[in-house]
Design a protein around this motif. Structure first.
Motif, PDB file in Angstrom:
ATOM      1  N   ALA A 104       5.367  -7.953  -3.735  1.00 61.53           N
ATOM      2  CA  ALA A 104       5.453  -6.502  -3.896  1.00 61.53           C
ATOM      3  C   ALA A 104       5.525  -5.878  -2.503  1.00 61.53           C
ATOM      4  O   ALA A 104       5.307  -6.555  -1.502  1.00 61.53           O
ATOM      5  CB  ALA A 104       4.220  -5.988  -4.641  1.00 61.53           C
ATOM      6  N   VAL A 105       5.848  -4.612  -2.452  1.00 63.58           N
ATOM      7  CA  VAL A 105       5.805  -3.860  -1.201  1.00 63.58           C
ATOM      8  C   VAL A 105       4.461  -3.152  -1.158  1.00 63.58           C
ATOM      9  O   VAL A 105       4.131  -2.373  -2.052  1.00 63.58           O
ATOM     10  CB  VAL A 105       6.969  -2.848  -1.113  1.00 63.58           C
ATOM     11  CG1 VAL A 105       6.815  -1.951   0.101  1.00 63.58           C
ATOM     12  CG2 VAL A 105       8.300  -3.575  -1.097  1.00 63.58           C
ATOM     13  N   ASP A 106       3.676  -3.479  -0.139  1.00 61.97           N
ATOM     14  CA  ASP A 106       2.358  -2.872   0.056  1.00 61.97           C
ATOM     15  C   ASP A 106       2.544  -1.755   1.063  1.00 61.97           C
ATOM     16  O   ASP A 106       2.991  -1.998   2.188  1.00 61.97           O
ATOM     17  CB  ASP A 106       1.392  -3.944   0.576  1.00 61.97           C
ATOM     18  CG  ASP A 106      -0.001  -3.400   0.834  1.00 61.97           C
ATOM     19  OD1 ASP A 106      -0.408  -2.428   0.175  1.00 61.97           O
ATOM     20  OD2 ASP A 106      -0.684  -3.968   1.707  1.00 61.97           O
ATOM     21  N   MET A 107       2.227  -0.516   0.666  1.00 67.90           N
ATOM     22  CA  MET A 107       2.570   0.617   1.518  1.00 67.90           C
ATOM     23  C   MET A 107       1.430   1.611   1.663  1.00 67.90           C
ATOM     24  O   MET A 107       1.248   2.479   0.814  1.00 67.90           O
ATOM     25  CB  MET A 107       3.789   1.325   0.970  1.00 67.90           C
ATOM     26  CG  MET A 107       4.268   2.410   1.866  1.00 67.90           C
ATOM     27  SD  MET A 107       5.794   3.085   1.277  1.00 67.90           S
ATOM     28  CE  MET A 107       6.169   4.139   2.652  1.00 67.90           C
ATOM     29  N   PRO A 108       0.656   1.490   2.744  1.00 69.29           N
ATOM     30  CA  PRO A 108      -0.300   2.544   3.050  1.00 69.29           C
ATOM     31  C   PRO A 108       0.381   3.604   3.924  1.00 69.29           C
ATOM     32  O   PRO A 108       0.658   3.378   5.085  1.00 69.29           O
ATOM     33  CB  PRO A 108      -1.416   1.810   3.803  1.00 69.29           C
ATOM     34  CG  PRO A 108      -0.739   0.627   4.422  1.00 69.29           C
ATOM     35  CD  PRO A 108       0.463   0.317   3.572  1.00 69.29           C
ATOM     36  N   ASP A 109       0.707   4.724   3.332  1.00 69.23           N
ATOM     37  CA  ASP A 109       1.362   5.843   4.009  1.00 69.23           C
ATOM     38  C   ASP A 109       2.764   5.474   4.471  1.00 69.23           C
ATOM     39  O   ASP A 109       3.570   5.027   3.670  1.00 69.23           O
ATOM     40  CB  ASP A 109       0.493   6.389   5.135  1.00 69.23           C
ATOM     41  CG  ASP A 109       0.820   7.850   5.460  1.00 69.23           C
ATOM     42  OD1 ASP A 109       1.418   8.524   4.609  1.00 69.23           O
ATOM     43  OD2 ASP A 109       0.489   8.295   6.558  1.00 69.23           O
ATOM     44  N   GLU A 110       3.079   5.621   5.778  1.00 67.22           N
ATOM     45  CA  GLU A 110       4.463   5.391   6.210  1.00 67.22           C
ATOM     46  C   GLU A 110       4.733   3.959   6.658  1.00 67.22           C
ATOM     47  O   GLU A 110       5.837   3.631   7.072  1.00 67.22           O
ATOM     48  CB  GLU A 110       4.866   6.375   7.318  1.00 67.22           C
ATOM     49  CG  GLU A 110       4.247   6.093   8.659  1.00 67.22           C
ATOM     50  CD  GLU A 110       3.015   6.919   8.954  1.00 67.22           C
ATOM     51  OE1 GLU A 110       2.620   6.936  10.129  1.00 67.22           O
ATOM     52  OE2 GLU A 110       2.436   7.534   8.055  1.00 67.22           O
ATOM     53  N   TRP A 111       3.749   3.093   6.582  1.00 69.77           N
ATOM     54  CA  TRP A 111       3.904   1.675   6.920  1.00 69.77           C
ATOM     55  C   TRP A 111       3.988   0.854   5.641  1.00 69.77           C
ATOM     56  O   TRP A 111       3.355   1.186   4.647  1.00 69.77           O
ATOM     57  CB  TRP A 111       2.727   1.179   7.752  1.00 69.77           C
ATOM     58  CG  TRP A 111       2.731   1.727   9.142  1.00 69.77           C
ATOM     59  CD1 TRP A 111       2.076   2.846   9.577  1.00 69.77           C
ATOM     60  CD2 TRP A 111       3.428   1.212  10.265  1.00 69.77           C
ATOM     61  NE1 TRP A 111       2.327   3.049  10.909  1.00 69.77           N
ATOM     62  CE2 TRP A 111       3.155   2.055  11.365  1.00 69.77           C
ATOM     63  CE3 TRP A 111       4.255   0.110  10.464  1.00 69.77           C
ATOM     64  CZ2 TRP A 111       3.681   1.831  12.634  1.00 69.77           C
ATOM     65  CZ3 TRP A 111       4.772  -0.111  11.729  1.00 69.77           C
ATOM     66  CH2 TRP A 111       4.496   0.741  12.792  1.00 69.77           C
ATOM     67  N   ALA A 112       4.763  -0.205   5.690  1.00 70.07           N
ATOM     68  CA  ALA A 112       4.865  -1.095   4.531  1.00 70.07           C
ATOM     69  C   ALA A 112       4.944  -2.538   5.020  1.00 70.07           C
ATOM     70  O   ALA A 112       5.394  -2.810   6.136  1.00 70.07           O
ATOM     71  CB  ALA A 112       6.102  -0.755   3.705  1.00 70.07           C
ATOM     72  N   THR A 144       6.398 -12.657   6.737  1.00 67.84           N
ATOM     73  CA  THR A 144       5.951 -11.319   6.370  1.00 67.84           C
ATOM     74  C   THR A 144       6.540 -10.340   7.364  1.00 67.84           C
ATOM     75  O   THR A 144       6.492 -10.577   8.573  1.00 67.84           O
ATOM     76  CB  THR A 144       4.413 -11.234   6.421  1.00 67.84           C
ATOM     77  OG1 THR A 144       3.860 -12.196   5.516  1.00 67.84           O
ATOM     78  CG2 THR A 144       3.933  -9.841   6.057  1.00 67.84           C
ATOM     79  N   ASP A 145       7.109  -9.266   6.869  1.00 64.77           N
ATOM     80  CA  ASP A 145       7.611  -8.198   7.727  1.00 64.77           C
ATOM     81  C   ASP A 145       6.719  -6.973   7.562  1.00 64.77           C
ATOM     82  O   ASP A 145       6.209  -6.708   6.470  1.00 64.77           O
ATOM     83  CB  ASP A 145       9.039  -7.804   7.356  1.00 64.77           C
ATOM     84  CG  ASP A 145      10.068  -8.863   7.708  1.00 64.77           C
ATOM     85  OD1 ASP A 145       9.688  -9.918   8.253  1.00 64.77           O
ATOM     86  OD2 ASP A 145      11.253  -8.636   7.405  1.00 64.77           O
ATOM     87  N   VAL A 146       6.572  -6.240   8.644  1.00 67.47           N
ATOM     88  CA  VAL A 146       5.887  -4.957   8.630  1.00 67.47           C
ATOM     89  C   VAL A 146       6.910  -3.927   9.101  1.00 67.47           C
ATOM     90  O   VAL A 146       7.552  -4.118  10.138  1.00 67.47           O
ATOM     91  CB  VAL A 146       4.655  -4.969   9.563  1.00 67.47           C
ATOM     92  CG1 VAL A 146       4.001  -3.590   9.592  1.00 67.47           C
ATOM     93  CG2 VAL A 146       3.661  -6.039   9.125  1.00 67.47           C
ATOM     94  N   VAL A 147       7.077  -2.870   8.330  1.00 66.61           N
ATOM     95  CA  VAL A 147       8.072  -1.857   8.674  1.00 66.61           C
ATOM     96  C   VAL A 147       7.453  -0.469   8.648  1.00 66.61           C
ATOM     97  O   VAL A 147       6.507  -0.203   7.912  1.00 66.61           O
ATOM     98  CB  VAL A 147       9.302  -1.909   7.732  1.00 66.61           C
ATOM     99  CG1 VAL A 147      10.001  -3.261   7.816  1.00 66.61           C
ATOM    100  CG2 VAL A 147       8.928  -1.596   6.299  1.00 66.61           C
ATOM    101  N   HIS A 148       8.004   0.397   9.478  1.00 66.03           N
ATOM    102  CA  HIS A 148       7.629   1.805   9.492  1.00 66.03           C
ATOM    103  C   HIS A 148       8.837   2.587   8.994  1.00 66.03           C
ATOM    104  O   HIS A 148       9.976   2.283   9.365  1.00 66.03           O
ATOM    105  CB  HIS A 148       7.271   2.245  10.919  1.00 66.03           C
ATOM    106  CG  HIS A 148       6.823   3.656  10.986  1.00 66.03           C
ATOM    107  ND1 HIS A 148       7.694   4.703  11.253  1.00 66.03           N
ATOM    108  CD2 HIS A 148       5.602   4.209  10.799  1.00 66.03           C
ATOM    109  CE1 HIS A 148       7.015   5.828  11.246  1.00 66.03           C
ATOM    110  NE2 HIS A 148       5.750   5.567  10.976  1.00 66.03           N
TER     111      HIS A 148
END
Length: 124
Positions: free
Chosen positions: A74-82, A100-104
Protein backbone atom coordinates in the motif's frame (compact mmCIF):
# COMPACT_ATOMS: atom_id res chain seq x y z
CA UNK A 1 -3.06 15.74 0.26
CA UNK A 2 -5.08 12.62 -0.41
CA UNK A 3 -3.53 9.16 -0.59
CA UNK A 4 -5.31 8.61 -3.93
CA UNK A 5 -3.33 11.48 -5.47
CA UNK A 6 -0.06 10.06 -4.18
CA UNK A 7 -0.96 6.56 -5.35
CA UNK A 8 -1.73 7.88 -8.82
CA UNK A 9 1.62 9.72 -9.12
CA UNK A 10 3.53 6.72 -7.75
CA UNK A 11 1.79 4.22 -10.03
CA UNK A 12 2.36 6.46 -13.06
CA UNK A 13 6.07 6.68 -12.14
CA UNK A 14 6.26 2.88 -11.84
CA UNK A 15 4.44 2.44 -15.15
CA UNK A 16 7.36 4.20 -16.89
CA UNK A 17 9.50 1.11 -16.14
CA UNK A 18 6.92 -1.08 -17.86
CA UNK A 19 6.08 1.12 -20.85
CA UNK A 20 5.67 -0.72 -24.13
CA UNK A 21 8.29 1.53 -25.75
CA UNK A 22 11.08 3.84 -24.54
CA UNK A 23 9.30 6.71 -26.31
CA UNK A 24 6.54 6.65 -23.66
CA UNK A 25 8.88 6.93 -20.66
CA UNK A 26 9.23 10.74 -20.78
CA UNK A 27 5.48 11.27 -21.11
CA UNK A 28 4.73 9.03 -18.13
CA UNK A 29 7.39 10.65 -15.98
CA UNK A 30 6.07 14.10 -16.89
CA UNK A 31 2.66 13.05 -15.57
CA UNK A 32 4.14 11.86 -12.24
CA UNK A 33 7.09 14.18 -11.47
CA UNK A 34 7.72 17.90 -11.19
CA UNK A 35 10.20 19.24 -13.74
CA UNK A 36 12.64 20.04 -10.91
CA UNK A 37 12.33 16.66 -9.14
CA UNK A 38 15.25 15.80 -6.84
CA UNK A 39 16.16 12.14 -7.21
CA UNK A 40 18.30 10.28 -4.69
CA UNK A 41 19.15 7.00 -6.39
CA UNK A 42 21.77 4.29 -6.16
CA UNK A 43 24.36 6.53 -7.82
CA UNK A 44 23.69 9.64 -5.74
CA UNK A 45 21.70 12.83 -6.15
CA UNK A 46 20.43 14.17 -9.44
CA UNK A 47 17.78 16.66 -10.52
CA UNK A 48 15.16 16.90 -13.23
CA UNK A 49 12.98 14.53 -15.18
CA UNK A 50 15.84 13.83 -17.61
CA UNK A 51 17.96 12.37 -14.80
CA UNK A 52 15.11 10.13 -13.68
CA UNK A 53 14.48 9.15 -17.29
CA UNK A 54 18.11 8.03 -17.66
CA UNK A 55 17.73 5.90 -14.53
CA UNK A 56 14.49 4.33 -15.77
CA UNK A 57 15.94 3.62 -19.22
CA UNK A 58 19.02 2.00 -17.65
CA UNK A 59 16.78 -0.31 -15.61
CA UNK A 60 14.71 -1.09 -18.71
CA UNK A 61 17.93 -2.23 -20.43
CA UNK A 62 18.90 -4.64 -17.65
CA UNK A 63 21.44 -7.24 -18.91
CA UNK A 64 19.10 -10.07 -17.85
CA UNK A 65 16.37 -8.65 -20.07
CA UNK A 66 13.51 -6.23 -19.81
CA UNK A 67 11.95 -6.69 -16.41
CA UNK A 68 8.75 -5.75 -14.66
CA UNK A 69 8.45 -3.19 -11.88
CA UNK A 70 5.44 -3.35 -9.55
CA UNK A 71 4.35 -1.63 -6.38
CA UNK A 72 3.91 -4.47 -3.89
CA UNK A 73 2.57 -2.57 -0.87
CA UNK A 74 0.00 0.00 0.00
CA UNK A 75 1.03 3.65 -0.12
CA UNK A 76 1.66 4.90 3.41
CA UNK A 77 1.20 8.66 3.45
CA UNK A 78 1.60 10.90 6.46
CA UNK A 79 0.78 14.34 5.03
CA UNK A 80 2.89 15.24 1.96
CA UNK A 81 5.35 12.34 2.31
CA UNK A 82 4.64 8.82 1.12
CA UNK A 83 6.44 5.50 1.12
CA UNK A 84 5.81 2.25 -0.68
CA UNK A 85 7.59 -0.98 -1.50
CA UNK A 86 8.37 -2.23 -4.97
CA UNK A 87 9.84 -5.26 -6.67
CA UNK A 88 11.64 -5.54 -10.01
CA UNK A 89 11.87 -8.95 -11.62
CA UNK A 90 13.63 -9.97 -14.82
CA UNK A 91 12.48 -12.71 -17.21
CA UNK A 92 13.06 -16.42 -16.71
CA UNK A 93 13.69 -16.24 -12.97
CA UNK A 94 16.51 -13.76 -13.52
CA UNK A 95 17.66 -11.25 -10.91
CA UNK A 96 15.04 -9.84 -8.60
CA UNK A 97 15.44 -6.63 -6.68
CA UNK A 98 13.11 -5.16 -4.08
CA UNK A 99 13.12 -1.94 -2.13
CA UNK A 100 11.30 0.95 -0.55
CA UNK A 101 10.91 4.43 -1.98
CA UNK A 102 10.11 7.57 -0.04
CA UNK A 103 8.59 10.42 -2.03
CA UNK A 104 7.48 13.97 -1.34
CA UNK A 105 4.56 15.39 -3.27
CA UNK A 106 3.87 18.97 -4.29
CA UNK A 107 0.60 19.84 -6.03
CA UNK A 108 -0.05 16.16 -6.73
CA UNK A 109 3.33 15.45 -8.33
CA UNK A 110 6.46 13.86 -6.92
CA UNK A 111 9.11 16.54 -6.34
CA UNK A 112 11.56 14.48 -4.28
CA UNK A 113 12.28 10.78 -4.24
CA UNK A 114 14.65 8.58 -2.34
CA UNK A 115 15.23 5.07 -3.66
CA UNK A 116 16.21 2.34 -1.19
CA UNK A 117 17.06 -0.91 -2.99
CA UNK A 118 17.65 -4.21 -1.24
CA UNK A 119 17.25 -5.29 2.34
CA UNK A 120 18.64 -3.51 5.37
CA UNK A 121 21.25 -5.55 7.25
CA UNK A 122 20.21 -6.68 10.73
CA UNK A 123 21.46 -4.65 13.69
CA UNK A 124 24.52 -5.84 15.49
Amino acid sequence: MHADTARSAIDTFISAFNASDDAYVTSLLSQALTSDVVFWGPLGRSEGIEAVERFVLDIRRHPAGSGTMVRCSAVDMPDEWARYQWVFTTPDDGPRLAGTDVVHLRRGLIDQMIIFAGDIAPAG
